[in-house]
Design an enzyme around this catalytic site. Sequence first.
Site, PDB file in Angstrom:
ATOM      1  N   GLY A   1       0.820  -1.210   0.000  1.00 13.84           N
ATOM      2  CA  GLY A   1       0.000   0.000   0.000  1.00 13.84           C
ATOM      3  C   GLY A   1       0.854   1.261   0.000  1.00 13.84           C
ATOM      4  O   GLY A   1       0.614   2.186  -0.788  1.00 13.84           O
TER       5      GLY A   1
ATOM      6  N   GLY B   1       4.779  -7.592  -8.299  1.00 11.95           N
ATOM      7  CA  GLY B   1       6.077  -6.915  -8.444  1.00 11.95           C
ATOM      8  C   GLY B   1       6.756  -6.722  -7.100  1.00 11.95           C
ATOM      9  O   GLY B   1       7.880  -6.227  -7.042  1.00 11.95           O
ATOM     10  N   GLY B   2       6.052  -7.117  -6.022  1.00 13.28           N
ATOM     11  CA  GLY B   2       6.639  -6.978  -4.694  1.00 13.28           C
ATOM     12  C   GLY B   2       6.850  -5.515  -4.355  1.00 13.28           C
ATOM     13  O   GLY B   2       6.280  -4.615  -4.975  1.00 13.28           O
TER      14      GLY B   2
ATOM     15  N   LYS C   1      -4.436 -13.143 -11.293  1.00 11.51           N
ATOM     16  CA  LYS C   1      -3.330 -13.006 -10.333  1.00 11.51           C
ATOM     17  C   LYS C   1      -3.068 -14.343  -9.627  1.00 11.51           C
ATOM     18  O   LYS C   1      -1.919 -14.720  -9.389  1.00 11.51           O
ATOM     19  CB  LYS C   1      -3.629 -11.910  -9.300  1.00 11.51           C
ATOM     20  CG  LYS C   1      -2.533 -11.751  -8.238  1.00 11.51           C
ATOM     21  CD  LYS C   1      -1.239 -11.199  -8.815  1.00 11.51           C
ATOM     22  CE  LYS C   1       0.014 -11.451  -7.993  1.00 11.51           C
ATOM     23  NZ  LYS C   1       0.072 -10.931  -6.654  1.00 11.51           N
TER      24      LYS C   1
ATOM     25  N   GLU D   1       4.242 -18.798 -10.762  1.00  7.21           N
ATOM     26  CA  GLU D   1       5.390 -18.341  -9.944  1.00  7.21           C
ATOM     27  C   GLU D   1       5.912 -19.499  -9.066  1.00  7.21           C
ATOM     28  O   GLU D   1       7.124 -19.751  -9.000  1.00  7.21           O
ATOM     29  CB  GLU D   1       4.908 -17.160  -9.090  1.00  7.21           C
ATOM     30  CG  GLU D   1       5.882 -16.601  -8.075  1.00  7.21           C
ATOM     31  CD  GLU D   1       5.199 -15.471  -7.254  1.00  7.21           C
ATOM     32  OE1 GLU D   1       4.721 -14.495  -7.851  1.00  7.21           O
ATOM     33  OE2 GLU D   1       5.145 -15.597  -6.017  1.00  7.21           O
TER      34      GLU D   1
ATOM     35  N   ARG E   1     -13.189 -49.297 -14.979  1.00  7.70           N
ATOM     36  CA  ARG E   1     -14.370 -48.633 -14.398  1.00  7.70           C
ATOM     37  C   ARG E   1     -15.644 -49.385 -14.771  1.00  7.70           C
ATOM     38  O   ARG E   1     -16.565 -49.544 -13.972  1.00  7.70           O
ATOM     39  CB  ARG E   1     -14.436 -47.176 -14.887  1.00  7.70           C
ATOM     40  CG  ARG E   1     -13.328 -46.294 -14.334  1.00  7.70           C
ATOM     41  CD  ARG E   1     -13.403 -44.883 -14.915  1.00  7.70           C
ATOM     42  NE  ARG E   1     -14.577 -44.180 -14.459  1.00  7.70           N
ATOM     43  CZ  ARG E   1     -15.553 -43.725 -15.252  1.00  7.70           C
ATOM     44  NH1 ARG E   1     -15.470 -43.921 -16.553  1.00  7.70           N
ATOM     45  NH2 ARG E   1     -16.582 -43.099 -14.755  1.00  7.70           N
TER      46      ARG E   1
HETATM   47  N1  LIG Z   1       4.270  -8.284  -0.282  1.00  6.09           N
HETATM   48  C1  LIG Z   1       4.191  -8.625  -1.565  1.00  6.09           C
HETATM   49  O1  LIG Z   1       5.207  -8.848  -2.243  1.00  6.09           O
HETATM   50  C2  LIG Z   1       2.871  -8.708  -2.224  1.00  6.09           C
HETATM   51  C3  LIG Z   1       1.689  -8.717  -1.496  1.00  6.09           C
HETATM   52  N2  LIG Z   1       0.492  -8.769  -2.147  1.00  6.09           N
HETATM   53  C4  LIG Z   1      -0.765  -8.774  -1.416  1.00  6.09           C
HETATM   54  O2  LIG Z   1      -1.069  -7.433  -1.019  1.00  6.09           O
HETATM   55  C5  LIG Z   1      -1.797  -7.445   0.212  1.00  6.09           C
HETATM   56  C6  LIG Z   1      -1.034  -6.600   1.237  1.00  6.09           C
HETATM   57  O3  LIG Z   1       0.233  -7.186   1.403  1.00  6.09           O
HETATM   58  P1  LIG Z   1       1.440  -6.418   2.139  1.00  6.09           P
HETATM   59  O4  LIG Z   1       1.409  -4.981   1.843  1.00  6.09           O
HETATM   60  O5  LIG Z   1       2.643  -7.217   1.806  1.00  6.09           O
HETATM   61  O6  LIG Z   1       1.043  -6.653   3.658  1.00  6.09           O
HETATM   62  P2  LIG Z   1       1.544  -5.869   4.966  1.00  6.09           P
HETATM   63  O7  LIG Z   1       1.363  -6.818   6.096  1.00  6.09           O
HETATM   64  O8  LIG Z   1       2.873  -5.264   4.747  1.00  6.09           O
HETATM   65  O9  LIG Z   1       0.497  -4.683   5.129  1.00  6.09           O
HETATM   66  C7  LIG Z   1      -0.866  -4.929   5.354  1.00  6.09           C
HETATM   67  C8  LIG Z   1      -1.487  -3.654   5.886  1.00  6.09           C
HETATM   68  O10 LIG Z   1      -2.862  -3.908   6.092  1.00  6.09           O
HETATM   69  C9  LIG Z   1      -3.247  -3.337   7.316  1.00  6.09           C
HETATM   70  N3  LIG Z   1      -4.403  -4.054   7.846  1.00  6.09           N
HETATM   71  C10 LIG Z   1      -4.455  -5.329   8.257  1.00  6.09           C
HETATM   72  N4  LIG Z   1      -5.702  -5.636   8.661  1.00  6.09           N
HETATM   73  C11 LIG Z   1      -6.445  -4.509   8.522  1.00  6.09           C
HETATM   74  C12 LIG Z   1      -7.795  -4.196   8.774  1.00  6.09           C
HETATM   75  N5  LIG Z   1      -8.662  -5.117   9.223  1.00  6.09           N
HETATM   76  N6  LIG Z   1      -8.209  -2.932   8.541  1.00  6.09           N
HETATM   77  C13 LIG Z   1      -7.352  -2.007   8.063  1.00  6.09           C
HETATM   78  N7  LIG Z   1      -6.059  -2.247   7.795  1.00  6.09           N
HETATM   79  C14 LIG Z   1      -5.603  -3.503   8.022  1.00  6.09           C
HETATM   80  C15 LIG Z   1      -2.024  -3.482   8.189  1.00  6.09           C
HETATM   81  O11 LIG Z   1      -2.096  -2.514   9.185  1.00  6.09           O
HETATM   82  P3  LIG Z   1      -1.493  -2.778  10.661  1.00  6.09           P
HETATM   83  O12 LIG Z   1      -0.201  -3.514  10.474  1.00  6.09           O
HETATM   84  O13 LIG Z   1      -1.327  -1.389  11.173  1.00  6.09           O
HETATM   85  O14 LIG Z   1      -2.526  -3.611  11.334  1.00  6.09           O
HETATM   86  C16 LIG Z   1      -0.897  -3.193   7.207  1.00  6.09           C
HETATM   87  O15 LIG Z   1      -0.617  -1.827   7.146  1.00  6.09           O
HETATM   88  C17 LIG Z   1      -1.952  -8.911   0.592  1.00  6.09           C
HETATM   89  O16 LIG Z   1      -3.162  -9.387   0.087  1.00  6.09           O
HETATM   90  C18 LIG Z   1      -0.791  -9.572  -0.131  1.00  6.09           C
HETATM   91  O17 LIG Z   1      -1.016 -10.934  -0.371  1.00  6.09           O
HETATM   92  C19 LIG Z   1       0.406  -8.754  -3.518  1.00  6.09           C
HETATM   93  C20 LIG Z   1       1.548  -8.727  -4.271  1.00  6.09           C
HETATM   94  C21 LIG Z   1       2.855  -8.752  -3.691  1.00  6.09           C
HETATM   95  O1  LIG Z   2       1.750 -12.120  -4.899  1.00  3.69           O
HETATM   96  C1  LIG Z   2       2.947 -12.166  -4.781  1.00  3.69           C
HETATM   97  C2  LIG Z   2       3.850 -11.876  -5.912  1.00  3.69           C
HETATM   98  O2  LIG Z   2       3.176 -11.733  -7.087  1.00  3.69           O
HETATM   99  C3  LIG Z   2       3.530 -12.619  -3.472  1.00  3.69           C
HETATM  100  O3  LIG Z   2       4.860 -12.258  -3.381  1.00  3.69           O
HETATM  101  C4  LIG Z   2       3.290 -14.078  -3.367  1.00  3.69           C
HETATM  102  O4  LIG Z   2       1.960 -14.229  -2.948  1.00  3.69           O
HETATM  103  C5  LIG Z   2       4.124 -14.789  -2.381  1.00  3.69           C
HETATM  104  O5  LIG Z   2       3.437 -15.987  -2.152  1.00  3.69           O
HETATM  105  P1  LIG Z   2       3.878 -17.078  -1.106  1.00  3.69           P
HETATM  106  O6  LIG Z   2       4.105 -16.329   0.194  1.00  3.69           O
HETATM  107  O7  LIG Z   2       2.736 -18.016  -1.057  1.00  3.69           O
HETATM  108  O8  LIG Z   2       5.150 -17.677  -1.650  1.00  3.69           O
END
Ligand SMILES: NC(=O)C1=CN([C@@H]2O[C@H](COP(=O)(O)OP(=O)(O)OC[C@H]3O[C@@H](n4cnc5c(N)ncnc54)[C@H](OP(=O)(O)O)[C@@H]3O)[C@@H](O)[C@H]2O)C=CC1
Ligand SMILES: O=C(CO)[C@H](O)[C@H](O)COP(=O)(O)O
Length: 473
Positions: free
Chosen positions: A17, A132-133, A185, A192, A448
């Site tokens: 985010g 893309g992480g 996705k 992946e 079968r």
């Molecule tokens: N990391 C990656 O490489 C990738 C992740 N994703 C996906 O993106 C999404 C976010 O991942 P990521 O940014 O890594 O996760 P993080 O854990 O880094 O961040 C998640 C955020 O969500 C907030 N949050 C959690 N629960 C709630 C809630 N109930 N209400 C409001 N805010 C909430 C947390 O806030 P707080 O900690 O303050 O509770 C935190 O700021 C996931 O679905 C993940 O699978 C997709 C592509 C790549």
């Molecule tokens: O969405 C992603 C990249 O495109 C995340 O990096 C991926 O979900 C990682 O998955 P896992 O933790 O199951 O290995």
Amino acid sequence: MANSLYDFGMIGLGVMGRNLLLNMADHGFSVIGFDKDAAKNNALETAATPGTTVKGVSELSTMIQLLERPRKVMMLVPAGQPVDDVITSLLPLLEPGDVVIDGGNSHYTDTLRRVQQLREQGIHFMGIGVSGGEQGARTGPSIMPGGDEDAYAKVKPMLEAIAAKVKGVPCVAYLGKEGAGHYVKMVHNGIEYAIMQLISESYTLLKLGAKLNNDQLHEVFKSWNLGSLQSFLVEITADIFLQNDDKTDKRLIDVISDKAGSKGTGKWTSQDAMELPVAVPTIDTAVAMRTISGYKEQRLEAAGIYKAPENTLHAPVDMWIQQVHDALYFATILSYAQGLAMLHEASKDLKMDIPLPEVVKVWRGGCIIRSSLLEVFTQAYQQNADLANILLDKGVAYLIESVEANTRSVVAQAATAGVPVAGLMSALSYFDAFRTGRMATNLIQAQRDYFGAHTYQRIDMPGTFHTEWQHNQ
Ligand SMILES: NC(=O)C1=CN([C@@H]2O[C@H](COP(=O)(O)OP(=O)(O)OC[C@H]3O[C@@H](n4cnc5c(N)ncnc54)[C@H](OP(=O)(O)O)[C@@H]3O)[C@@H](O)[C@H]2O)C=CC1
Ligand SMILES: O=C(CO)[C@H](O)[C@H](O)COP(=O)(O)O
């Protein structure tokens, strides 16, 4: 910005985010983020590029009040209940016409349910896959939107601005109805998983067969990344071998436990493939290997019971490196083939209208599975946009034939030496079944019918048949 409203809002300022919001701001959009954690709001504002308009707030209602109408809000929170919790908090604050986007890795069936739920209130809900992480989110991810096409039109300029670009083309396109974005996705992540498994098997084969140390492994993967295996995952693999451990004098790779984690998207791909049904055995195998990696204690016990076969991998080093390269290339193509065939079937079966020519273009840059092969597949879909399986494309067939013999050699040698290469084996077995005009499954049909009167079809006449088999003579 005291009296102006913001273009875009983000809920959840974690890894994805925060970085996606900063990316939007760098492209001229005024953005506001909400996280309960005040430290994350401060971190967002501190990380903003000077001159950009970025604000972090700790109250959701404050963020919603400060958004331009119709409001455009994305959430990047963990999949599952947190997404529903955010929707529950958001709904009283929104108005008809607002657009809510889930950019996380949600299951597409949850997205379908949420689309319906918000539609009843006149609010557009879109499931958008982002890949893309951390780095990709900040500088240019691959973006996979699905859902209401009118809602997509409202966010398209912003998504095109922040997406990765390949030859000037943004790696984002409308990918189909309702849950299509999250479905694409999910399959991206399944592929992946498969490619990561195959690279790890190649690493084992190079270590055992050519006795390469980490510096040499780095050089091999680096050179592979300059050729036909060019890809993000091969590129980062090369880097990994050079990373020193900051706690010992070893390389980090040698002190990392072999228990592999997962968050579930690979498993979902396998589960949904079974539901369709579509065969994705290399993805299934990759999921299973992560599970087996968790059986650490049992594996150690079994290693004491079963003597390992003698290591018979003794080919000349350069020849072995080339053979492993070719096997990895072969199996990587097969992994894409299985995932893309799944999307082809799901598009029809689930009525999502997923445009595969657009999917492979969107995957060319920004995402974890980006590779030079996506250009090959883009050309294949230019020839036939409704290709059921990329293995049926002549260009792909030419590439497969060029590496098939070395793949067979590597798999055979690995089997003799007792080296676990289930990913490579599954890719080769899928290929052999797929290119076989008459499989041995006629016997399964006979069995079968024998035990359950399940009937069978014949090759020489139409109709459905049952035989009173002569039992146990
Ligand atoms: N990391 C990656 O490489 C990738 C992740 N994703 C996906 O993106 C999404 C976010 O991942 P990521 O940014 O890594 O996760 P993080 O854990 O880094 O961040 C998640 C955020 O969500 C907030 N949050 C959690 N629960 C709630 C809630 N109930 N209400 C409001 N805010 C909430 C947390 O806030 P707080 O900690 O303050 O509770 C935190 O700021 C996931 O679905 C993940 O699978 C997709 C592509 C790549
Ligand atoms: O969405 C992603 C990249 O495109 C995340 O990096 C991926 O979900 C990682 O998955 P896992 O933790 O199951 O290995």
